[in-house]
Structures are given as C-alpha cells and as structure tokens.
Design an enzyme around this catalytic site. Sequence first.
Site, PDB file in Angstrom:
ATOM      1  N   ARG A   1       0.977  -1.489  -0.109  1.00 52.70           N
ATOM      2  CA  ARG A   1      -0.048  -0.166   0.221  1.00 52.70           C
ATOM      3  C   ARG A   1       0.982   1.173   0.085  1.00 52.70           C
ATOM      4  O   ARG A   1       1.953   1.279   0.287  1.00 52.70           O
ATOM      5  CB  ARG A   1      -0.991  -0.032   1.277  1.00 52.70           C
ATOM      6  CG  ARG A   1      -1.947  -1.191   1.343  1.00 52.70           C
ATOM      7  CD  ARG A   1      -2.677  -1.243   2.679  1.00 52.70           C
ATOM      8  NE  ARG A   1      -3.435  -2.224   2.865  1.00 52.70           N
ATOM      9  CZ  ARG A   1      -3.060  -3.480   3.508  1.00 52.70           C
ATOM     10  NH1 ARG A   1      -2.013  -3.672   3.764  1.00 52.70           N
ATOM     11  NH2 ARG A   1      -4.084  -4.502   3.503  1.00 52.70           N
TER      12      ARG A   1
ATOM     13  N   HIS B   1      -3.290   2.289  -5.638  1.00 51.02           N
ATOM     14  CA  HIS B   1      -3.801   0.925  -5.323  1.00 51.02           C
ATOM     15  C   HIS B   1      -3.984   0.150  -6.559  1.00 51.02           C
ATOM     16  O   HIS B   1      -4.096  -1.051  -6.581  1.00 51.02           O
ATOM     17  CB  HIS B   1      -5.265   0.976  -4.694  1.00 51.02           C
ATOM     18  CG  HIS B   1      -5.615   0.039  -3.728  1.00 51.02           C
ATOM     19  ND1 HIS B   1      -4.881   0.063  -2.315  1.00 51.02           N
ATOM     20  CD2 HIS B   1      -6.513  -0.935  -3.639  1.00 51.02           C
ATOM     21  CE1 HIS B   1      -5.343  -1.088  -1.637  1.00 51.02           C
ATOM     22  NE2 HIS B   1      -6.170  -1.805  -2.486  1.00 51.02           N
TER      23      HIS B   1
ATOM     24  N   ARG C   1      -0.931  -2.137  -6.686  1.00 44.26           N
ATOM     25  CA  ARG C   1      -1.414  -3.238  -5.839  1.00 44.26           C
ATOM     26  C   ARG C   1      -2.143  -4.330  -6.747  1.00 44.26           C
ATOM     27  O   ARG C   1      -1.875  -5.581  -6.424  1.00 44.26           O
ATOM     28  CB  ARG C   1      -1.965  -2.746  -4.550  1.00 44.26           C
ATOM     29  CG  ARG C   1      -2.145  -3.870  -3.386  1.00 44.26           C
ATOM     30  CD  ARG C   1      -2.401  -3.120  -2.118  1.00 44.26           C
ATOM     31  NE  ARG C   1      -3.288  -3.751  -1.227  1.00 44.26           N
ATOM     32  CZ  ARG C   1      -2.849  -4.652  -0.244  1.00 44.26           C
ATOM     33  NH1 ARG C   1      -1.548  -4.700  -0.259  1.00 44.26           N
ATOM     34  NH2 ARG C   1      -3.359  -5.335   0.415  1.00 44.26           N
TER      35      ARG C   1
ATOM     36  N   HIS D   1      -3.364  -9.461   3.750  1.00 43.11           N
ATOM     37  CA  HIS D   1      -4.764  -9.752   4.420  1.00 43.11           C
ATOM     38  C   HIS D   1      -4.817 -10.493   5.557  1.00 43.11           C
ATOM     39  O   HIS D   1      -4.193 -11.464   5.605  1.00 43.11           O
ATOM     40  CB  HIS D   1      -5.520 -10.225   3.082  1.00 43.11           C
ATOM     41  CG  HIS D   1      -5.920  -9.600   1.939  1.00 43.11           C
ATOM     42  ND1 HIS D   1      -6.139  -9.826   0.896  1.00 43.11           N
ATOM     43  CD2 HIS D   1      -5.720  -7.979   1.728  1.00 43.11           C
ATOM     44  CE1 HIS D   1      -6.492  -8.946  -0.105  1.00 43.11           C
ATOM     45  NE2 HIS D   1      -6.211  -7.464   0.285  1.00 43.11           N
TER      46      HIS D   1
ATOM     47  N   TYR E   1     -11.668 -10.043  -2.590  1.00 42.73           N
ATOM     48  CA  TYR E   1     -10.687  -8.802  -3.343  1.00 42.73           C
ATOM     49  C   TYR E   1     -10.320  -9.450  -4.593  1.00 42.73           C
ATOM     50  O   TYR E   1     -10.447  -8.527  -5.684  1.00 42.73           O
ATOM     51  CB  TYR E   1      -9.318  -9.122  -2.533  1.00 42.73           C
ATOM     52  CG  TYR E   1      -8.359  -7.841  -3.038  1.00 42.73           C
ATOM     53  CD1 TYR E   1      -8.308  -6.456  -2.490  1.00 42.73           C
ATOM     54  CD2 TYR E   1      -7.369  -8.252  -3.890  1.00 42.73           C
ATOM     55  CE1 TYR E   1      -7.553  -5.569  -2.867  1.00 42.73           C
ATOM     56  CE2 TYR E   1      -6.482  -7.389  -4.202  1.00 42.73           C
ATOM     57  CZ  TYR E   1      -6.640  -5.970  -3.878  1.00 42.73           C
ATOM     58  OH  TYR E   1      -5.670  -5.083  -4.119  1.00 42.73           O
TER      59      TYR E   1
ATOM     60  N   LYS F   1      -1.798  -2.342   7.596  1.00 40.43           N
ATOM     61  CA  LYS F   1      -3.360  -2.427   7.745  1.00 40.43           C
ATOM     62  C   LYS F   1      -3.428  -3.240   9.000  1.00 40.43           C
ATOM     63  O   LYS F   1      -3.104  -4.221   9.098  1.00 40.43           O
ATOM     64  CB  LYS F   1      -4.046  -2.637   6.686  1.00 40.43           C
ATOM     65  CG  LYS F   1      -5.445  -2.050   6.869  1.00 40.43           C
ATOM     66  CD  LYS F   1      -6.241  -2.399   5.664  1.00 40.43           C
ATOM     67  CE  LYS F   1      -7.681  -1.746   5.834  1.00 40.43           C
ATOM     68  NZ  LYS F   1      -8.408  -2.195   4.543  1.00 40.43           N
TER      69      LYS F   1
END
Length: 211
Positions: free
Chosen positions: A51, A152, A155, A178, A187, A76
């Site tokens: 990210r 993004h 990514r 994740h 996703y 995250k």
Amino acid sequence: MPAPANAGRKYPAEPLTPDEAQALIDAITGRGPLAVRNRALVALMWRSGLRVSEALALRPADVDERQGTVRVREGKGRKDRVAVIDSRGLGYVRAWTEVRRGLGLNGRQPLFCSVGAGAQRQAGQPLDPSYVRRLLPKLGTAAGIDKRVHPHGLRHTMATEMVERGLPLHVIAGQLGHSSTATTDTYLAKLMPSDRIKAMRAAGWDLDEQP
C-alpha cells in the site's frame, strides 16, 4: 493527512498489464534525485504490492536485498509482515539508495523521502501519500495509458500477476497483508473473476465461433 479527492467514491478495478506498469516507470525521465527516487517508489509498489502508506513508512533497513524482501513494520490493522520483491524492483531501489546516500541521508529517515533543500522543504522529510496520488495519474497520461492510474492500482496489478502465475490463495494473502484468505478471495473476485470466466468458457461461452 488530507483525504484523497475521490474519497467515498467507488470505481471498478483496472489492473495494469506489466508493460503498462513498466511504462509508468519509463515515463519518469531524468537522472536527478527526484526522478531516481520516484522510479524506485513506483517500482517497489508494483513489484511488492505494498500500500502507498506502507511504502512511504519504510526505512532503508527494511529492504533486504540479499533475501529479496521488504519488511512492513506496521501495515493495515497495525500488523507487520514480510513481502517479497524481485530483482527488477530491487534494481530501481538500489539505484535510489546510492543517490540517497550521496545526499547525506541516513537510515533514520524514511527510505522514500524528500530530496529538496531550502527554507520550506528539507531533504529527508517524509512524503505524504497525496504526493503519490497526484504523481501517478500524471505518469499515466505521459505513458499514454487510458486506464485510471492510482497507487492501489499498482497493488491490483501485482495481485493479478500472482493469480495468473497460479500462486495459491494463502501466498497471495500473505503478500498483500490480508488478515484472512477469505478477504483475499473476495478481493480477487472483484479484481479478476477468473473462476467465473473459466466456468462460462467451459459451458459454451467460448471465443472460437466467428460471426
């Protein structure tokens, strides 16, 4: 930190092809510190799937060139992980590291930091994600890419490539940071519905018949 201009708006995912991602890097012309830094930043985000906030939080010691890894210390959910990067990405990072050293910057400052010197902007200061969000669309235009180009999206590009190379779900989940494979599955389903495409081709929606 200012919110992105498109905050709250939903757009369909538009992964870049590897050639398009490379074209973004090639659109950064020049040999000065700014150009070398930006090429390394775009390359690292593409080849590791980080990210933008994770990439900008890196320190030089977080990149292990011998192992070909990048340590994300606080991703995250405040979770750390190790992402894999390849020789293509490392080549650009290595070039920036040498330029960075020549600017007198040390390991306590962010890997991707400001290069300007003056009353308003000192070399070594952190970059704001908004800078990258403004930069990438400009590079997309310069590279002649019709898709929406944004952090993004790099990514998404990495995730798409991992799927196409047949990597298992848990490996993709770990690379992207994740919390579960279920998150990754959802996703990827939005990103490239490969299972649905395969099923429909098998059921007769093929590409062999011509009108």
